[in-house]
Design a protein around this motif. Structure first.
Motif, PDB file in Angstrom:
ATOM      1  N   GLN A   1      28.528  35.326  28.136  1.00 49.35           N
ATOM      2  CA  GLN A   1      29.783  34.698  28.538  1.00 49.35           C
ATOM      3  C   GLN A   1      30.435  35.568  29.613  1.00 49.35           C
ATOM      4  N   VAL A   2      30.963  34.923  30.626  1.00 46.14           N
ATOM      5  CA  VAL A   2      31.679  35.643  31.690  1.00 46.14           C
ATOM      6  C   VAL A   2      33.160  35.343  31.561  1.00 46.14           C
ATOM      7  N   LEU A   3      33.960  36.400  31.448  1.00 44.22           N
ATOM      8  CA  LEU A   3      35.412  36.265  31.353  1.00 44.22           C
ATOM      9  C   LEU A   3      36.014  36.541  32.717  1.00 44.22           C
ATOM     10  N   GLU A   4      36.619  35.512  33.290  1.00 42.88           N
ATOM     11  CA  GLU A   4      37.309  35.674  34.568  1.00 42.88           C
ATOM     12  C   GLU A   4      38.786  35.929  34.284  1.00 42.88           C
ATOM     13  N   THR A   5      39.304  37.028  34.807  1.00 41.93           N
ATOM     14  CA  THR A   5      40.686  37.424  34.521  1.00 41.93           C
ATOM     15  C   THR A   5      41.443  37.667  35.819  1.00 41.93           C
ATOM     16  N   ASN A   6      42.740  37.934  35.684  1.00 44.92           N
ATOM     17  CA  ASN A   6      43.561  38.290  36.838  1.00 44.92           C
ATOM     18  C   ASN A   6      43.264  39.716  37.309  1.00 44.92           C
ATOM     19  N   ASN A   7      42.398  40.400  36.589  1.00 47.71           N
ATOM     20  CA  ASN A   7      42.154  41.820  36.870  1.00 47.71           C
ATOM     21  C   ASN A   7      40.655  42.133  36.811  1.00 47.71           C
ATOM     22  N   GLY A   8      39.851  41.194  37.338  1.00 46.71           N
ATOM     23  CA  GLY A   8      38.416  41.427  37.373  1.00 46.71           C
ATOM     24  C   GLY A   8      37.638  40.460  36.498  1.00 46.71           C
ATOM     25  N   THR A   9      36.307  40.533  36.614  1.00 47.98           N
ATOM     26  CA  THR A   9      35.391  39.669  35.864  1.00 47.98           C
ATOM     27  C   THR A   9      34.533  40.540  34.951  1.00 47.98           C
ATOM     28  N   PHE A  10      34.333  40.050  33.708  1.00 41.50           N
ATOM     29  CA  PHE A  10      33.609  40.847  32.718  1.00 41.50           C
ATOM     30  C   PHE A  10      32.561  39.961  32.043  1.00 41.50           C
ATOM     31  N   GLU A  11      31.339  40.460  31.969  1.00 44.54           N
ATOM     32  CA  GLU A  11      30.265  39.726  31.294  1.00 44.54           C
ATOM     33  C   GLU A  11      30.007  40.372  29.937  1.00 44.54           C
ATOM     34  N   THR A  12      29.825  39.522  28.928  1.00 43.21           N
ATOM     35  CA  THR A  12      29.651  40.026  27.566  1.00 43.21           C
ATOM     36  C   THR A  12      28.664  39.148  26.806  1.00 43.21           C
ATOM     37  N   ARG A  13      28.031  39.740  25.818  1.00 51.43           N
ATOM     38  CA  ARG A  13      27.125  38.968  24.982  1.00 51.43           C
ATOM     39  C   ARG A  13      27.862  38.128  23.945  1.00 51.43           C
TER      40      ARG A  13
END
Length: 403
Positions: A181-193
Motif C-alpha cells: 500500500q502506498v500512503l500519499e500524504t501532505n509530507n511525502g509518500t510512504f510504501e508499506t506492506r
C-alpha cells in the motif's frame, strides 16, 4: 519500504506501534499523525479515568480489554513513573427508582470479574461525605492517570524499538501497489506492506480511502465540562458517578478528580457540528452535512429525543447543568463552576440508528481499520494494541519474539 504503517498518533495508534515493535523487533514501523503533537484529540481531552470495566456487556471486547487493561495500565504507569492513582469510585442511586439499575450494575461487575461492594447511604458518606444517595456501590479498581504522559512514553518506546514517528503528516490517499500500500500524504509518500488505521475521529474516512466499507459512520459527540473552583474542590474526594440510564448510551454527568488535583464535572453529550469541534461555535459544512444526511442519525435522534433535548438544554443552561450535579452533591452552586475544556467522542453509528457498542476492527487487503474505539479505549489501549497485532497475519520475513 515499511513493514507496518499506522495512521493516527492517539493512544490506540501508539499502543499498536509499541505492540508491533515488541512482537516483531526487526520490523520497520512507521506512525503518522496529522497534528503537531501526539494525543491531540480524543486522548488529550479525555477525563483521565482508568476504568474498571463495570459498565460493559459480559463477554464483549470492551469488558475484557477494559478489565485487563485497567491492570496493565496501572503496571505500565508504575514501571515508567507516570502519574496515576487507584482511587476507586462510588456509583450512587439518588432516587429509589434507580436501585434496580444499581443492583444490575453490581451484578454485571461481578460477572466481569471486578471487585465491587454494595454500600449503604451511610457508607457512601464515608467515601464521599458530601454526596446524598439512597445507596451505592464501590468499585475498587477505578483510578486516574495522565494519559498524555502515557502516550509520550509509548512514542518513546516505539522510537527506542527503531520505529519512525512523523508528526504534521496527513494521509490523503491510499493506493494499492501490488501486495503493498502506498500512503500519499501532505509530507511525502510512504510504501508499506501493511496499514493499520487508528485515525479516531476520521477512521471511517481513512477506511474508505483504503477501499474498505467501515459498516458505520463516525458521529462526533462533544462532551462539555465544568470545573469546580479551587475553594470547592473539598466537596469531591475521588470519583462520583450516577446510575446510568440503561436506555441512553452515555454515563450521565459525574464528578472526576483529575490527576492534577482539579475536579471536573460533566460531561453532557451533544452532537458536535464539526468532527474536531471542541467549542459550541465550531462548524464544518462537510462534517455537518455528512451527519444530517445520514439515516442512522435521524433514527438515533428519534429514539433518544427526550434525553437528547435534556443534553442540549444542559449545554446552553448552566442552571440546568448545575441542577443535574446537585442530584449528587446538593451543596454545589452555579457560582462554584467554571467552564473547562471539552472533548469530542468518535462514536460509530450504523445505518439502522444503533450505536456500535463494542470496539470494531475491520480488515481489508493488507489493512486493519479500528473503526470504533471510544471510551474505555485509553484504559484498554495496551490490550487493544496487543489484540490488533494478534489479528494481523505474521509476515513470513519477520521473526517474532516469544510472548
Amino acid at each position: 519500504m515499511y513493514d507496518f504503517a499506522i495512521i493516527g498518533g492517539g493512544i490506540v495508534g501508539l499502543s499498536t506501534g509499541m505492540a508491533l515493535g515488541k512482537t516483531y523487533p526487526n520490523a520497520k514501523i512507521l506512525v503518522l499523525e496529522k497534528e503537531n503533537q501526539w494525543a491531540f484529540h480524543q486522548t488529550g481531552n479525555n477525563s483521565g479515568v482508568i476504568h474498571s470495566g463495570i459498565y460493559y456487556k459480559p463477554g464483549s471486547f470492551k469488558a475484557k480489554f477494559c478489565r485487563d487493561g485497567c491492570q496493565s495500565m496501572v503496571e505500565f504507569c508504575q514501571e515508567h513513573g507516570i502519574d496515576y492513582e487507584v482511587c476507586g469510585k462510588v456509583i450512587v442511586a439518588t432516587d429509589e427508582s434507580e436501585l434496580p439499575g444499581l443492583e444490575n450494575l453490581y451484578k454485571r461487575g461481578l460477572e466481569n470479574g471486578i471487585k465491587v461492594k454494595r454500600i449503604s447511604p451511610e457508607e457512601v458518606k464515608e467515601f464521599e461525605p458530601h454526596v446524598t444517595s439512597v445507596g451505592g456501590i464501590y468499585v475498587y479498581s477505578t483510578g486516574i492517570a495522565n494519559y498524555k504522559q502515557v502516550c509520550l512514553k509509548y512514542a518513546e518506546i516505539i522510537s527506542q524499538q527503531g520505529g519512525e514517528l512523523r508528526l504534521n503528516t496527513k494521509v490523503e490517499k491510499i493506493v494499492p501497489s501490488g501486495n503493498n500500500q502506498v500512503l500519499e500524504t501532505n509530507n511525502g509518500t510512504f510504501e508499506t506492506r501493511f496499514v493499520i488505521n487508528c485515525a479516531g475521529l476520521h477512521s471511517d474516512r481513512i477506511a474508505k480511502l483504503g477501499k474498505v466499507n467501515p459498516q458505520a459512520k463516525i458521529v462526533p459527540f462533544r462532551g462539555e465540562y465544568y470545573e469546580l473552583v479551587p475553594e470547592k474542590r473539598y466537596l469531591v474526594k475521588g470519583l462520583i458517578y450516577p446510575v446510568p440510564n440503561p436506555d441512553f448510551p452515555f454515563l450521565g454527568v459525574h464528578f472526576t478528580r483529575m490527576i492534577d488535583g482539579t475536579v471536573h464535572a460533566g460531561p453532557n453529550a451533544v452532537l458536535s457540528l464539526k468532527r474536531e469541534g471542541y467549542n459550541k461555535t465550531d462548524f464544518d459544512l462537510h462534517d455537518f452535512a455528512e451527519v444530517i444526511t445520514y439515516p442512522g442519525f435521524w433514527k438515533l435522534a428519534a429514539k433518544h429525543a427526550d434525553e437528547g433535548i435534556k443534553e442540549i438544554i444542559r449545554s446552553f443552561s448552566k442552571a440546568a447543568f448545575t441542577k443535574s450535579l446537585q442530584k449528587l452533591i446538593p451543596e454545589v452552586q452555579s457560582e462554584d463552576l467554571i467552564p473547562t475544556h471539552a472533548g469530542v467522542r468518535a462514536q460509530a453509528l450504523m445505518n439502522d440508528g444503533k450505536l456500535v457498542d463494542d470496539f470494531l476492527i475491520i480488515h481489508g487487503q493488507n489493512t486493519a481499520h479500528v473503526c470504533n474505539a471510544p471510551s474505555p479505549a485509553a484504559t484498554s489501549s495496551i490490550e487493544i494494541g496487543k489484540a490488533i497485532v494478534a489479528q494481523i497475519p505474521q509476515p513470513q520475513h519477520l521473526p517474532t519474539t516469544v510472548a
